[in-house]
Design a protein around this motif. Structure first.
Motif, PDB file in Angstrom:
ATOM      1  N   VAL A 144       2.347  -0.563  -6.129  1.00  0.00           N
ATOM      2  CA  VAL A 144       1.948   0.234  -4.977  1.00  0.00           C
ATOM      3  C   VAL A 144       0.501   0.661  -5.177  1.00  0.00           C
ATOM      4  O   VAL A 144       0.180   1.366  -6.142  1.00  0.00           O
ATOM      5  N   SER A 145      -0.355   0.237  -4.277  1.00  0.00           N
ATOM      6  CA  SER A 145      -1.773   0.579  -4.387  1.00  0.00           C
ATOM      7  C   SER A 145      -2.080   1.843  -3.589  1.00  0.00           C
ATOM      8  O   SER A 145      -1.451   2.114  -2.564  1.00  0.00           O
ATOM      9  N   SER A 146      -3.056   2.584  -4.074  1.00  0.00           N
ATOM     10  CA  SER A 146      -3.411   3.841  -3.404  1.00  0.00           C
ATOM     11  C   SER A 146      -4.474   3.631  -2.344  1.00  0.00           C
ATOM     12  O   SER A 146      -5.057   2.583  -2.212  1.00  0.00           O
ATOM     13  N   THR A 197       5.160   2.307  -8.944  1.00  0.00           N
ATOM     14  CA  THR A 197       4.800   1.023  -9.543  1.00  0.00           C
ATOM     15  C   THR A 197       5.550   0.824 -10.855  1.00  0.00           C
ATOM     16  O   THR A 197       5.498   1.670 -11.753  1.00  0.00           O
ATOM     17  N   GLN A 214       0.827  -1.196   0.000  1.00  0.00           N
ATOM     18  CA  GLN A 214       0.000   0.000   0.000  1.00  0.00           C
ATOM     19  C   GLN A 214       0.867   1.254   0.000  1.00  0.00           C
ATOM     20  O   GLN A 214       2.024   1.229   0.451  1.00  0.00           O
ATOM     21  N   ALA A 215       0.300   2.329  -0.486  1.00  0.00           N
ATOM     22  CA  ALA A 215       1.017   3.604  -0.468  1.00  0.00           C
ATOM     23  C   ALA A 215       1.456   3.931   0.960  1.00  0.00           C
ATOM     24  O   ALA A 215       0.694   3.725   1.922  1.00  0.00           O
ATOM     25  N   PRO A 225       2.068   5.328  -5.454  1.00  0.00           N
ATOM     26  CA  PRO A 225       1.580   4.603  -6.641  1.00  0.00           C
ATOM     27  C   PRO A 225       2.453   4.844  -7.878  1.00  0.00           C
ATOM     28  O   PRO A 225       2.583   3.949  -8.716  1.00  0.00           O
TER      29      PRO A 225
END
Length: 121
Positions: free
Chosen positions: A119-121, A90, A13-14, A87
């Motif tokens: 990387v997810s927001s 990524t 995650q971010a 993000p």
């Protein structure tokens, strides 16, 4: 020939952290080791590089202060500690080796296959 194998990528995650590793084998030499990355639809870009004696390092402006490159020559391994991931980080991250500290991909002769960082927001 020098073989490079990256590991440590994944989904985070971010704001999170990851540590990438790059192990060299084969006809290794006192090298400069670098990290590059390539996001979908974009050109490969420089991330960080470090000389054999760790005295000379360079970072891309986009990662300076968040990423740290280090190395353990006894293990033929270079690391990339990535903190406060965004993000925009990524990409597939590639390790490369060469003889001179440089920020251009053409300066590096041997490359690994890459490891995916998402990387997810």
């Amino acid at each position: 020939q020098v073989q490079l194998v990256e590991s440590g990528g994944g989904l985070v995650q971010a704001g999170g952290s990851l540590r990438l590793s790059c192990v060299a084998s084969g006809r290794t030499f006192p090298d400069v080791r670098a990290w590059f990355r390539q996001a979908p639809g974009k050109e490969r870009e420089f991330v960080a590089t470090m000389s054999w004696n760790s005295q000379n390092t360079r970072y891309a402006d986009s990662v300076n202060g968040r990423f740290t490159i280090s190395r353990d020559n006894a293990k033929n391994t270079v690391y990339l500690q990535m903190n406060n991931l965004e993000p925009e980080d990524t990409a597939v991250y590639f390790c490369a080796t060469g003889r001179y500290v440089a920020t251009t991909s053409s300066s590096y002769r041997y490359w690994g296959q890459g490891t995916q960082v998402t990387v997810s927001s």
